[in-house]
Design a protein around this motif. Sequence first.
Motif, PDB file in Angstrom:
ATOM      1  N   LEU A 192       0.796  -1.224   0.000  1.00 34.55           N
ATOM      2  CA  LEU A 192       0.000   0.000   0.000  1.00 34.55           C
ATOM      3  C   LEU A 192       0.831   1.278   0.000  1.00 34.55           C
ATOM      4  N   ARG A 193       2.115   1.191   0.330  1.00 36.28           N
ATOM      5  CA  ARG A 193       2.898   2.424   0.406  1.00 36.28           C
ATOM      6  C   ARG A 193       3.065   3.104  -0.956  1.00 36.28           C
ATOM      7  N   ASN A 194       2.941   2.342  -2.041  1.00 37.25           N
ATOM      8  CA  ASN A 194       3.122   2.931  -3.370  1.00 37.25           C
ATOM      9  C   ASN A 194       1.845   2.959  -4.209  1.00 37.25           C
ATOM     10  N   LEU A 195       0.760   2.332  -3.721  1.00 33.78           N
ATOM     11  CA  LEU A 195      -0.472   2.302  -4.501  1.00 33.78           C
ATOM     12  C   LEU A 195      -1.256   3.587  -4.303  1.00 33.78           C
ATOM     13  N   ARG A 196      -1.751   4.162  -5.405  1.00 31.70           N
ATOM     14  CA  ARG A 196      -2.550   5.383  -5.347  1.00 31.70           C
ATOM     15  C   ARG A 196      -3.705   5.259  -6.328  1.00 31.70           C
ATOM     16  N   HIS A 197      -4.926   5.138  -5.806  1.00 29.07           N
ATOM     17  CA  HIS A 197      -6.101   5.058  -6.672  1.00 29.07           C
ATOM     18  C   HIS A 197      -7.327   5.468  -5.869  1.00 29.07           C
ATOM     19  N   ARG A 198      -8.269   6.157  -6.509  1.00 27.64           N
ATOM     20  CA  ARG A 198      -9.448   6.669  -5.813  1.00 27.64           C
ATOM     21  C   ARG A 198     -10.330   5.556  -5.263  1.00 27.64           C
ATOM     22  N   ASN A 199     -10.193   4.344  -5.775  1.00 27.88           N
ATOM     23  CA  ASN A 199     -11.031   3.229  -5.314  1.00 27.88           C
ATOM     24  C   ASN A 199     -10.276   2.240  -4.441  1.00 27.88           C
ATOM     25  N   LEU A 200      -9.131   2.679  -3.891  1.00 27.25           N
ATOM     26  CA  LEU A 200      -8.411   1.906  -2.886  1.00 27.25           C
ATOM     27  C   LEU A 200      -8.426   2.689  -1.574  1.00 27.25           C
ATOM     28  N   THR A 201      -8.521   1.982  -0.450  1.00 27.67           N
ATOM     29  CA  THR A 201      -8.514   2.641   0.847  1.00 27.67           C
ATOM     30  C   THR A 201      -7.157   3.304   1.086  1.00 27.67           C
ATOM     31  N   LYS A 202      -7.186   4.569   1.456  1.00 31.10           N
ATOM     32  CA  LYS A 202      -5.955   5.333   1.641  1.00 31.10           C
ATOM     33  C   LYS A 202      -5.347   5.060   3.018  1.00 31.10           C
ATOM     34  N   VAL A 203      -4.048   4.773   3.033  1.00 32.06           N
ATOM     35  CA  VAL A 203      -3.307   4.602   4.288  1.00 32.06           C
ATOM     36  C   VAL A 203      -2.691   5.945   4.667  1.00 32.06           C
ATOM     37  N   ARG A 241     -25.790  -0.292  -6.853  1.00 31.00           N
ATOM     38  CA  ARG A 241     -25.023  -1.546  -6.913  1.00 31.00           C
ATOM     39  C   ARG A 241     -24.138  -1.580  -8.156  1.00 31.00           C
ATOM     40  N   LEU A 242     -24.688  -1.092  -9.271  1.00 31.13           N
ATOM     41  CA  LEU A 242     -23.910  -1.056 -10.506  1.00 31.13           C
ATOM     42  C   LEU A 242     -22.709  -0.139 -10.361  1.00 31.13           C
ATOM     43  N   GLU A 243     -22.913   1.054  -9.762  1.00 34.10           N
ATOM     44  CA  GLU A 243     -21.818   2.008  -9.579  1.00 34.10           C
ATOM     45  C   GLU A 243     -20.735   1.430  -8.658  1.00 34.10           C
ATOM     46  N   ILE A 244     -21.148   0.718  -7.616  1.00 32.03           N
ATOM     47  CA  ILE A 244     -20.182   0.111  -6.703  1.00 32.03           C
ATOM     48  C   ILE A 244     -19.348  -0.940  -7.431  1.00 32.03           C
ATOM     49  N   MET A 245     -19.984  -1.749  -8.271  1.00 31.94           N
ATOM     50  CA  MET A 245     -19.256  -2.757  -9.026  1.00 31.94           C
ATOM     51  C   MET A 245     -18.272  -2.116 -10.017  1.00 31.94           C
ATOM     52  N   ILE A 246     -18.678  -0.988 -10.574  1.00 35.08           N
ATOM     53  CA  ILE A 246     -17.775  -0.265 -11.491  1.00 35.08           C
ATOM     54  C   ILE A 246     -16.552   0.242 -10.724  1.00 35.08           C
ATOM     55  N   ASP A 247     -16.778   0.761  -9.501  1.00 32.66           N
ATOM     56  CA  ASP A 247     -15.666   1.229  -8.672  1.00 32.66           C
ATOM     57  C   ASP A 247     -14.705   0.089  -8.337  1.00 32.66           C
ATOM     58  N   VAL A 248     -15.260  -1.054  -7.951  1.00 30.63           N
ATOM     59  CA  VAL A 248     -14.423  -2.210  -7.616  1.00 30.63           C
ATOM     60  C   VAL A 248     -13.646  -2.682  -8.840  1.00 30.63           C
ATOM     61  N   ALA A 249     -14.326  -2.728  -9.997  1.00 32.85           N
ATOM     62  CA  ALA A 249     -13.655  -3.139 -11.237  1.00 32.85           C
ATOM     63  C   ALA A 249     -12.510  -2.183 -11.580  1.00 32.85           C
ATOM     64  N   SER A 250     -12.710  -0.879 -11.341  1.00 30.93           N
ATOM     65  CA  SER A 250     -11.651   0.108 -11.605  1.00 30.93           C
ATOM     66  C   SER A 250     -10.451  -0.139 -10.704  1.00 30.93           C
ATOM     67  N   ALA A 251     -10.714  -0.446  -9.439  1.00 30.90           N
ATOM     68  CA  ALA A 251      -9.619  -0.723  -8.498  1.00 30.90           C
ATOM     69  C   ALA A 251      -8.846  -1.969  -8.914  1.00 30.90           C
ATOM     70  N   MET A 252      -9.577  -3.022  -9.308  1.00 31.38           N
ATOM     71  CA  MET A 252      -8.903  -4.262  -9.687  1.00 31.38           C
ATOM     72  C   MET A 252      -8.106  -4.089 -10.983  1.00 31.38           C
ATOM     73  N   ASP A 253      -8.642  -3.300 -11.901  1.00 30.84           N
ATOM     74  CA  ASP A 253      -7.912  -3.038 -13.150  1.00 30.84           C
ATOM     75  C   ASP A 253      -6.604  -2.311 -12.854  1.00 30.84           C
ATOM     76  N   TYR A 254      -6.652  -1.363 -11.890  1.00 30.93           N
ATOM     77  CA  TYR A 254      -5.427  -0.663 -11.510  1.00 30.93           C
ATOM     78  C   TYR A 254      -4.422  -1.624 -10.877  1.00 30.93           C
ATOM     79  N   LEU A 255      -4.896  -2.488  -9.978  1.00 31.87           N
ATOM     80  CA  LEU A 255      -3.993  -3.435  -9.322  1.00 31.87           C
ATOM     81  C   LEU A 255      -3.351  -4.387 -10.324  1.00 31.87           C
ATOM     82  N   HIS A 256      -4.123  -4.832 -11.306  1.00 29.19           N
ATOM     83  CA  HIS A 256      -3.612  -5.819 -12.258  1.00 29.19           C
ATOM     84  C   HIS A 256      -2.802  -5.194 -13.394  1.00 29.19           C
ATOM     85  N   ASN A 257      -3.202  -3.980 -13.837  1.00 22.45           N
ATOM     86  CA  ASN A 257      -2.606  -3.421 -15.052  1.00 22.45           C
ATOM     87  C   ASN A 257      -2.020  -2.022 -14.890  1.00 22.45           C
TER      88      ASN A 257
END
Length: 393
Positions: A192-203, A241-257
């Motif tokens: 988490l020290r280097n991850l920065r994304h609006r859909n990840l919990t900020k430390v 629910r759709l918006e929440i899933m879009i947010d989660v998908a955005s976070a996972m896309d950032y983590l993976h790519n």
Amino acid sequence: MLALEFLDLCYNNLSGKIRKSLEALVHLKYLNFSFNKLSGEIPIGGPFANVTSQSFLSNDALCGDSRFYIKPCQTKSTKKSRRKGVLIGLYTLLGIGLLLVLAVGFVVLRLRKTKKHASQADVSLVKEHERISYYELEHATEGFDESNLLGTGCFSVVYKGILKDGTLLAAKVFNVQVEGAFKSFDTECEILRNLRHRNLTKVITSCANLDFKALVLEYMPNGTLDKWLYSHNLFLNLLQRLEIMIDVASAMDYLHNGYSAPVVHCDLKPSNVLLDQEMVAHVSDFGIAKLLGAGEAFVQTRTIATIGYIAPEYGQDGIVSTSCDVYSFGILMMETFTRKRPSDEIFTEELSIQRWVSNSSQVEFIRWWILIWYRQGMNKLTQRCNVCYLSWN
């Protein structure tokens, strides 16, 4: 979408210019830009060669060919353009010279100021990287009182806290007596020290000594997705629910790519999706996450995540890859729309949540509602809904 044949954008309150790149849509048989606020020149190539003025009604700022019954675009003479170019060049040179003078003056003043205050600490810099001590954290959480308890996990407990200046925070305190807690803390800090994304919990920071380990996190006032799905007092409509899933998908896309090396979350589930004041979703809890090295497609682990959300290859052989997160996301999405846990008592060896959803009419119901919103002109969801269709299939 080069094979597009039909494009109707009327009554959308669109502004700006019509892009010339649309001339590449050679298969376009019908287009309509009427009743918007478009401006600039209408392209004439490609499909625009066969359209009439009916396609551009009520766009008063458009200009172009006379066959569209609109005003012609203004052109400037070559002589005026050259004169303007010379003036721009002179002004540019004068501006650069002035900037150089100002820059030299600024550097001289800065050097003098640095020498004068060399012995003084930069207060703003200290404040930005301010650490939170154990005693401050203890006071903020009222002695880690149960009344401030937000949630519990395998290795940690999360408390709500309020600092002296009124700042709300979430303190994730690791149980150092549990085997694996130190590793979980180190993993979260490393990732988490280097991850920065609006859909990840900020430390915000960490608080650690030999006997105490804690992460200070951004506080999420609306709690977890799990709470909203299964509480009798809370409700999420289908759009939320759709918006929440879009947010989660955005976070996972950032983590993976989107990061320098792929990050596999490994434990994606509703209790690890937090909602802020605006109901924006944030993926949290990276205690068992894995960082894939260069060229690595997967890693092996002995750590098992939550049953019901883990991919078969992860549960059987301990093989972790980004595909495992995609599998968990699929389960999470089905659970979010149906409010059925994958561990629900109705699911036996013969019936899983995947098979139940596949055989259920709820899939068509959800698609039907998304289609209605799409047709009502919810343009911001147009591309997002298409992604959700593919994910659902």
